[in-house]
Design a protein around this motif. Structure first.
Motif, mmCIF file in Angstrom:
data_model
loop_
_atom_site.group_PDB
_atom_site.id
_atom_site.type_symbol
_atom_site.label_atom_id
_atom_site.label_comp_id
_atom_site.label_asym_id
_atom_site.label_seq_id
_atom_site.Cartn_x
_atom_site.Cartn_y
_atom_site.Cartn_z
ATOM 1 N N LEU A 35 9.149 -6.565 22.988
ATOM 2 C CA LEU A 35 9.278 -5.676 24.134
ATOM 3 C C LEU A 35 8.459 -4.383 24.006
ATOM 4 C CD1 LEU A 35 13.116 -6.123 24.747
ATOM 5 C CD2 LEU A 35 11.228 -7.148 26.039
ATOM 6 N N ALA A 36 7.695 -4.266 22.933
ATOM 7 C CA ALA A 36 6.934 -3.022 22.702
ATOM 8 C C ALA A 36 5.844 -2.838 23.768
ATOM 9 C CB ALA A 36 6.305 -3.065 21.316
ATOM 10 N N PRO A 37 5.515 -1.575 24.023
ATOM 11 C CA PRO A 37 4.364 -1.329 24.906
ATOM 12 C C PRO A 37 3.058 -1.538 24.147
ATOM 13 C CG PRO A 37 5.225 0.757 24.086
ATOM 14 C CD PRO A 37 6.115 -0.331 23.509
ATOM 15 N N SER A 38 1.973 -1.819 24.886
ATOM 16 C CA SER A 38 0.663 -1.936 24.222
ATOM 17 C C SER A 38 -0.424 -1.556 25.204
ATOM 18 C CB SER A 38 0.445 -3.372 23.713
ATOM 19 O OG SER A 38 0.631 -4.317 24.743
ATOM 20 N N GLY A 39 -1.536 -1.075 24.661
ATOM 21 C CA GLY A 39 -2.677 -0.710 25.496
ATOM 22 C C GLY A 39 -3.108 -1.918 26.313
ATOM 23 N N THR A 40 -3.267 -1.708 27.621
ATOM 24 C CA THR A 40 -3.618 -2.786 28.556
ATOM 25 C C THR A 40 -2.645 -3.972 28.458
ATOM 26 O OG1 THR A 40 -5.890 -2.152 27.972
ATOM 27 C CG2 THR A 40 -5.676 -3.816 29.638
ATOM 28 N N ASN A 41 -1.467 -3.707 27.972
ATOM 29 C CA ASN A 41 -0.434 -4.750 27.800
ATOM 30 C C ASN A 41 -0.959 -5.981 27.050
ATOM 31 O OD1 ASN A 41 2.196 -5.653 28.026
ATOM 32 N ND2 ASN A 41 1.947 -6.497 30.068
ATOM 33 N N LEU A 42 -1.800 -5.724 26.055
ATOM 34 C CA LEU A 42 -2.444 -6.841 25.338
ATOM 35 C C LEU A 42 -1.498 -7.640 24.454
ATOM 36 C CD1 LEU A 42 -5.911 -5.537 24.117
ATOM 37 C CD2 LEU A 42 -5.431 -7.178 25.924
ATOM 38 N N GLN A 43 -0.460 -6.986 23.950
ATOM 39 C CA GLN A 43 0.538 -7.665 23.102
ATOM 40 C C GLN A 43 -0.124 -8.459 21.965
ATOM 41 O OE1 GLN A 43 3.483 -9.569 25.939
ATOM 42 N NE2 GLN A 43 2.065 -8.684 27.440
ATOM 43 N N PRO A 44 -0.934 -7.778 21.142
ATOM 44 C CA PRO A 44 -1.698 -8.523 20.130
ATOM 45 C C PRO A 44 -0.903 -8.913 18.888
ATOM 46 C CG PRO A 44 -2.164 -6.183 19.936
ATOM 47 C CD PRO A 44 -1.226 -6.331 21.103
ATOM 48 N N ARG A 126 -10.517 -4.186 16.079
ATOM 49 C CA ARG A 126 -9.526 -4.312 15.006
ATOM 50 C C ARG A 126 -8.616 -3.076 14.973
ATOM 51 N NH1 ARG A 126 -12.480 -6.542 11.246
ATOM 52 N NH2 ARG A 126 -11.350 -8.475 10.992
ATOM 53 N N GLU A 127 -9.229 -1.917 15.124
ATOM 54 C CA GLU A 127 -8.472 -0.662 15.110
ATOM 55 C C GLU A 127 -7.518 -0.600 16.313
ATOM 56 O OE1 GLU A 127 -10.187 3.579 15.679
ATOM 57 O OE2 GLU A 127 -10.938 2.808 13.770
ATOM 58 N N TYR A 128 -8.028 -0.983 17.457
ATOM 59 C CA TYR A 128 -7.248 -0.910 18.701
ATOM 60 C C TYR A 128 -6.034 -1.850 18.650
ATOM 61 C CZ TYR A 128 -6.466 -0.819 23.792
ATOM 62 O OH TYR A 128 -5.919 -0.675 25.046
ATOM 63 N N VAL A 129 -6.262 -3.091 18.262
ATOM 64 C CA VAL A 129 -5.122 -4.022 18.229
ATOM 65 C C VAL A 129 -4.146 -3.660 17.102
ATOM 66 C CG1 VAL A 129 -6.214 -5.968 19.420
ATOM 67 C CG2 VAL A 129 -6.402 -5.821 16.942
ATOM 68 N N SER A 130 -4.658 -3.064 16.034
ATOM 69 C CA SER A 130 -3.774 -2.689 14.924
ATOM 70 C C SER A 130 -2.834 -1.562 15.334
ATOM 71 C CB SER A 130 -4.590 -2.268 13.701
ATOM 72 O OG SER A 130 -5.352 -3.357 13.261
ATOM 73 N N ILE A 131 -3.364 -0.577 16.045
ATOM 74 C CA ILE A 131 -2.513 0.524 16.528
ATOM 75 C C ILE A 131 -1.409 -0.059 17.401
ATOM 76 C CG2 ILE A 131 -2.438 2.504 18.129
ATOM 77 C CD1 ILE A 131 -5.311 3.160 17.106
ATOM 78 N N ASN A 132 -1.793 -0.972 18.266
ATOM 79 C CA ASN A 132 -0.798 -1.581 19.158
ATOM 80 C C ASN A 132 0.249 -2.372 18.387
ATOM 81 O OD1 ASN A 132 -1.455 -0.968 21.996
ATOM 82 N ND2 ASN A 132 -3.449 -1.696 21.384
ATOM 83 N N CYS A 133 -0.200 -3.079 17.380
ATOM 84 C CA CYS A 133 0.731 -3.878 16.579
ATOM 85 C C CYS A 133 1.719 -2.965 15.854
ATOM 86 C CB CYS A 133 -0.064 -4.732 15.591
ATOM 87 S SG CYS A 133 0.971 -5.801 14.597
ATOM 88 N N ALA A 134 1.239 -1.812 15.400
ATOM 89 C CA ALA A 134 2.112 -0.883 14.663
ATOM 90 C C ALA A 134 3.289 -0.429 15.535
ATOM 91 C CB ALA A 134 1.310 0.317 14.175
ATOM 92 N N VAL A 135 3.035 -0.294 16.817
ATOM 93 C CA VAL A 135 4.113 0.121 17.730
ATOM 94 C C VAL A 135 5.223 -0.941 17.711
ATOM 95 C CG1 VAL A 135 4.691 0.641 20.145
ATOM 96 C CG2 VAL A 135 2.490 1.388 19.200
ATOM 97 N N ALA A 136 4.814 -2.205 17.774
ATOM 98 C CA ALA A 136 5.789 -3.305 17.771
ATOM 99 C C ALA A 136 6.518 -3.394 16.435
ATOM 100 C CB ALA A 136 5.080 -4.624 18.076
ATOM 101 N N VAL A 137 5.779 -3.180 15.353
ATOM 102 C CA VAL A 137 6.404 -3.276 14.030
ATOM 103 C C VAL A 137 7.479 -2.198 13.885
ATOM 104 C CG1 VAL A 137 6.007 -3.124 11.539
ATOM 105 C CG2 VAL A 137 4.358 -4.315 12.984
ATOM 106 N N VAL A 174 -3.589 -9.545 8.834
ATOM 107 C CA VAL A 174 -2.223 -9.108 8.525
ATOM 108 C C VAL A 174 -2.222 -7.577 8.537
ATOM 109 C CG1 VAL A 174 -0.331 -9.206 6.856
ATOM 110 C CG2 VAL A 174 -1.893 -11.157 7.089
ATOM 111 N N LEU A 175 -1.357 -7.010 9.356
ATOM 112 C CA LEU A 175 -1.270 -5.545 9.428
ATOM 113 C C LEU A 175 -0.295 -5.018 8.376
ATOM 114 C CD1 LEU A 175 -2.019 -2.938 11.246
ATOM 115 C CD2 LEU A 175 0.345 -3.185 12.002
ATOM 116 N N ALA A 176 0.853 -5.658 8.272
ATOM 117 C CA ALA A 176 1.885 -5.171 7.349
ATOM 118 C C ALA A 176 2.777 -6.321 6.914
ATOM 119 C CB ALA A 176 2.732 -4.098 8.030
#
Ligand SMILES: Cc1cc2nc3c(=O)[nH]c(=O)nc-3n(C[C@H](O)[C@H](O)[C@H](O)COP(=O)(O)O)c2cc1C
Length: 204
Positions: A35-44, A126-137, A174-176
């Motif tokens: 349910l996390a938000p993501s830039g352009t709702n990409l949900q990476p 890579r940087e953009y999707v990683s920031i988005n993934c961190a929000v979900a994590v 793998v981000l984390a």
């Protein structure tokens, strides 16, 4: 649990009881991430649940030892393809929803803005999707606290060997690694800077 209580109670847990974590709780963690938000709702964000002791032990030597002692490890990954594959569709949806309303500035028009900005290179993606993934994590981590589970963000691992162990190809990073289990320690809060040191200025 009340929201601020969850935020205050969360700790990085590095010692776990061997007690297994019910699958339903793991699914609750993924739901919070979903349910996390993501830039352009990409949900990476993408996840791998590692439960078997054998697989967890394979990680030994490729990350910090305590990760392997948790009954579950969630490998939080990013799909590097989402940016190219899903962005056009997501921009259409957001434009329809009025997210870019007003056409005077390119910043207000998703399509024009991205055309003007130009394509991101591989590192920027890579940087953009990683920031988005961190929000979900972080949503996953907070939900774990809410459910009485301990976790720890772990970014100390060898990307290439962990990817190999998990059977991942070039499109997924793998981000984390997030070990999940019942805490076998009760750490005191780690120090935090006071708000006055965080606030650069107040513009009135
Ligand atoms: C992005 C990120 C990466 C981290 N990586 C590691 C790590 O590789 N190993 C580790 O033991 N802790 C790691 N931590 C946990 C931090 O050390 C911890 O959050 C910090 O010391 C504050 O303590 P607290 O989480 O208990 O409040 C990481 C935390 C974050 C947010």
């Amino acid at each position: 649990m009340e929201f601020m209580e969850v935020i205050r109670k969360r700790r990085s847990i590095r010692k776990f009881k061997p007690e297994p974590v019910p699958d339903e709780l793991i699914m609750e963690l993924l739901e919070a991430a979903r349910l996390a938000p993501s830039g352009t709702n990409l949900q990476p964000w993408r996840f791998i649940i590692i439960k078997s002791e054998e697989k967890r032990r394979e990680l030994l030597g490729h990350t910090v030892n305590f990760v392997v002692t948790a009954p579950v490890v969630i490998a939080c990954c990013v799909d590097l393809n989402t940016y190219k594959q899903h962005k056009p569709q997501r921009i259409k949806e957001l434009t329809r929803a009025g997210a870019f309303s007003g056409v005077d500035l390119n910043f207000n028009d998703g399509d024009k803005y991205w055309k003007q900005r130009g394509a991101l290179n591989a590192n920027e993606i890579r940087e953009y999707v990683s920031i988005n993934c961190a929000v979900a994590v972080q949503q996953l981590v907070l939900r774990a606290t809410d459910l009485g589970l301990g976790t720890c963000w772990v970014m100390m691992f060898d990307q290439d060997s962990v990817k190999k162990i998990l059977g991942l190809g070039a499109d997924i990073d793998v981000l984390a690694l997030i070990p999940v289990g019942y805490a076998d320690q009760d750490p005191a809060p780690r120090p935090r800077l006071p708000v006055r040191e965080l606030l650069i200025k107040e513009l009135k």
